[in-house]
Scaffold this active site. Structure first.
Site, PDB file in Angstrom:
ATOM      1  N   ASP A 203      76.491  34.139  35.895  1.00  0.00           N
ATOM      2  CA  ASP A 203      75.133  34.299  35.356  1.00  0.00           C
ATOM      3  C   ASP A 203      75.105  35.536  34.457  1.00  0.00           C
ATOM      4  O   ASP A 203      75.401  36.637  34.906  1.00  0.00           O
ATOM      5  CB  ASP A 203      74.154  34.458  36.529  1.00  0.00           C
ATOM      6  CG  ASP A 203      72.693  34.520  36.085  1.00  0.00           C
ATOM      7  OD1 ASP A 203      72.426  34.551  34.874  1.00  0.00           O
ATOM      8  OD2 ASP A 203      71.816  34.514  36.981  1.00  0.00           O
TER       9      ASP A 203
ATOM     10  N   HIS B  43      73.401  30.620  34.312  1.00  0.00           N
ATOM     11  CA  HIS B  43      72.079  30.913  34.868  1.00  0.00           C
ATOM     12  C   HIS B  43      71.250  29.682  35.201  1.00  0.00           C
ATOM     13  O   HIS B  43      70.716  29.555  36.299  1.00  0.00           O
ATOM     14  CB  HIS B  43      71.309  31.795  33.876  1.00  0.00           C
ATOM     15  CG  HIS B  43      69.949  32.207  34.368  1.00  0.00           C
ATOM     16  ND1 HIS B  43      69.777  33.057  35.447  1.00  0.00           N
ATOM     17  CD2 HIS B  43      68.690  31.878  33.954  1.00  0.00           C
ATOM     18  CE1 HIS B  43      68.484  33.247  35.663  1.00  0.00           C
ATOM     19  NE2 HIS B  43      67.814  32.534  34.769  1.00  0.00           N
TER      20      HIS B  43
ATOM     21  N   SER C 297      65.312  31.737  38.606  1.00  0.00           N
ATOM     22  CA  SER C 297      65.156  32.871  37.701  1.00  0.00           C
ATOM     23  C   SER C 297      64.034  33.810  38.173  1.00  0.00           C
ATOM     24  O   SER C 297      63.994  34.170  39.341  1.00  0.00           O
ATOM     25  CB  SER C 297      64.916  32.370  36.275  1.00  0.00           C
ATOM     26  OG  SER C 297      65.119  33.391  35.337  1.00  0.00           O
TER      27      SER C 297
END
Length: 422
Positions: free
Chosen positions: A327, A361, A232
Site C-alpha cells: 500500500d 491500496h 481507506s
C-alpha cells in the site's frame, strides 16, 4: 470476422461482477497464435483495455483455465487475467462503477497476430452488480443519505453498514454485491451526495448511530447487531464506530489507519478524537506524474499524536484487519501491527488479521481493473496506490470470500427477532 472461430464464455455471458468465467476459443488452426483483447468503458466514459497472446493446442482450441498467456498485459495461466489487467487508455484514471443498476459490460475479442490483427470472434460479458431479486431502495430518512439493499427471500439476514471510502458521493458496487450474497446492506454517503454539503470539516458519530438504528429496524434483519465494512479513510471511522457505539458485532478494516485522520471526530456535540494530520513536505513526486503520499502521514505513535489513536480495546465486537503490504497510500501493515499489539496488550482475542504481499491500496470486490494510480481528493493530485497487478487480483479474490465468512461467523441471526418486527 471468421465464421468458424468461436469465443465462448462459460457458464454464460451474464454473471455477477464478482464471479469468475471460463473463456474458450475454438475453430483456430492447430497451434495458431492469436491475440485476445478485452475492452470496456466505465460510467465516466473512461476506456479500459487489456491484451494477451495465446497459442492454440493441436485441435485449434484455447482454454484460459488451462493455457498460459505468452505475452501482453500478463503472462502465465490466469483465467481472469483479461479482466483484472485492463488499463485505462488515459493515465491516472481509476475504474468507476458506483451505480449498481447498470452492468459492467466487457467486450472480449480474438484477433489474428499477423497484419492489422483482423478480428476472428467476439463475445460480450455482462457483469451485473446486483443479483436477481435484490431490492434497491434509496434512503433519505432523517440525516441518512444512502441506498439500502435487501436480498430476496424471507430472511432473516445479517445486517452490514458499508462505508465504502471517504470520497464524496456514494458508491453502491460493494454493497449491492454483498447483498447479492445474503446480507441486508446499507451504504451511506458522508458528503457530496443528494442534498448533503459538498465538503465537511468534521465527522459526527451520531450520523452512523442513526444509520445503524435504521438498519436494525429493517424487517428482514435478523442479526442482533450489525457489521461495519470499511476501506481507506473510512477504516478509522469504522474503528471509532466499533469502539464508541453499541450494537456493532463485527468490523472489517481494510488498508486504513489506527488513528483518527484528517478530520476531528465528534459524538453528541463533543469532540472525542482530534485529527492526525499530514506533512505535505513528505509527499514524494514521481516521473509518472503521480505522487507517493505514504510517508506524508504524521506518526500516530509520536507522543504529540497519541490522542488521535482510536481506543479499539473498548470495542465489544470482533475485528477483521486486512492490510496490503505494498500500500503506497499509507503504511497499512504497520498500523495493523500496532492495533494487534494494542489488543493483545489489553488481553483481547476479538480479532483476526490478514496480510497481502504485493497488493496495493484499493482492495475491492474481485475481477475489476487494477488501479496503480488515480486522483486523490485530499492530496488534490494523482497518487500511487501500489501493488503488483497479479498479486493484487489474487488478494481481492481471497479477501472478498474472507469478508463474507467473517460476517457470517460473527453476525448471529435470530429468526424470532426478525419476525417480531413484522
Amino acid at each position: 470476422m471468421s465464421s468458424q472461430v468461436r469465443l465462448r464464455l462459460l457458464p454464460g455471458a451474464r454473471c455477477l461482477f464478482d464471479e469468475p468465467i471460463q473463456m474458450k476459443v475454438s475453430g483456430l488452426r492447430s497451434r495458431q497464435v492469436v491475440a485476445l483483447r478485452a475492452r470496456s468503458t466505465d460510467e465516466r466514459g473512461v476506456v479500459f483495455t487489456s491484451l494477451a497472446t495465446y497459442r492454440a493446442d493441436g485441435s485449434g482450441e484455447i482454454d484460459l483455465n488451462r493455457d498460459p498467456s505468452l505475452r501482453g498485459n500478463y503472462v502465465g495461466v490466469e483465467p481472469m487475467g483479461l479482466l483484472w489487467s485492463m488499463r485505462p487508455v488515459t493515465l491516472h484514471k481509476r475504474f468507476q462503477k458506483t451505480n449498481s443498476l447498470n452492468p459492467h459490460v466487457v467486450k472480449f475479442s480474438v484477433h489474428e497476430q499477423e497484419g492489422e490483427g483482423r478480428m476472428l470472434a467476439e463475445a460480450i460479458n455482462e457483469r451485473f452488480l446486483i443479483g436477481d431479486g435484490v431490492i434497491w431502495c434509496p434512503v433519505k430518512e432523517g440525516n441518512i443519505r444512502g441506498v439500502l439493499f435487501t436480498p430476496p427471500g424471507a430472511g432473516p439476514f445479517p445486517a452490514v453498514l458499508d462505508l465504502y471510502t471517504f470520497g464524496g458521493g456514494l458508491s453502491e458496487k460493494r454493497a449491492s454485491l454483498l447483498a447479492s450474497r445474503g446480507f441486508v446492506v446499507l451504504t451511506v454517503a458522508l458528503y457530496g451526495h443528494d442534498d448533503m454539503p459538498r465538503n465537511i470539516g468534521e465527522i459526527h458519530l451520531d450520523y452512523f448511530e442513526e444509520a445503524i438504528e435504521f438498519l436494525k429496524k429493517q424487517d428482514k434483519v435478523g442479526s442482533k447487531g450489525v457489521g461495519v465494512l470499511s476501506l481507506s479513510k473510512s477504516g478509522d471511522v469504522a474503528l471509532s464506530i466499533a469502539s464508541y457505539l453499541p450494537d456493532v458485532e463485527a468490523t472489517v478494516w481494510i488498508n486504513g489507519c489506527c488513528a483518527n485522520t484528517a478530520l476531528p471526530l465528534y459524538y453528541r456535540k463533543k469532540q472525542i478524537l482530534p485529527a492526525l494530520m499530514f506533512d505535505v513536505n513528505k509527499i514524494i513526486p514521481t516521473e509518472s506524474g503521480a505522487s507517493m503520499v505514504k510517508y506524508g502521514v504524521n506518526n500516530p505513535l509520536a507522543e504529540e499524536n497519541k490522542a488521535t489513536l482510536v481506543p479499539i480495546e473498548q470495542a465489544k465486537g470482533h475485528f477483521l484487519f486486512a492490510a496490503a503490504e505494498d500500500d503506497l497510500n499509507w503504511d497499512s501493515k504497520a498500523y495493523m501491527d500496532e492495533m494487534v499489539e494494542r489488543l493483545k496488550h489489553h488481553g483481547k482475542e476479538n480479532f483476526e488479521s490478514v496480510c497481502y504481499p504485493g497488493a496495493g491500496h484499493y482492495l475491492e470486490p474481485p475481477y475489476g481493473p487494477y488501479c496503480p494510480s488515480s486522483f486523490h481528493g485530499l492530496a488534490g493530485k494523482p497518487v500511487l496506490w501500489g501493488g503488483e497487478p497479479r498479486s493484487h487480483a489474487a488478494a481481492e479474490v481471497h479477501l472478498w470470500k474472507k469478508i463474507q465468512e467473517f460476517f457470517r461467523a460473527h453476525l448471529s441471526c435470530d429468526a424470532t427477532q426478525s419476525k417480531a418486527k413484522l
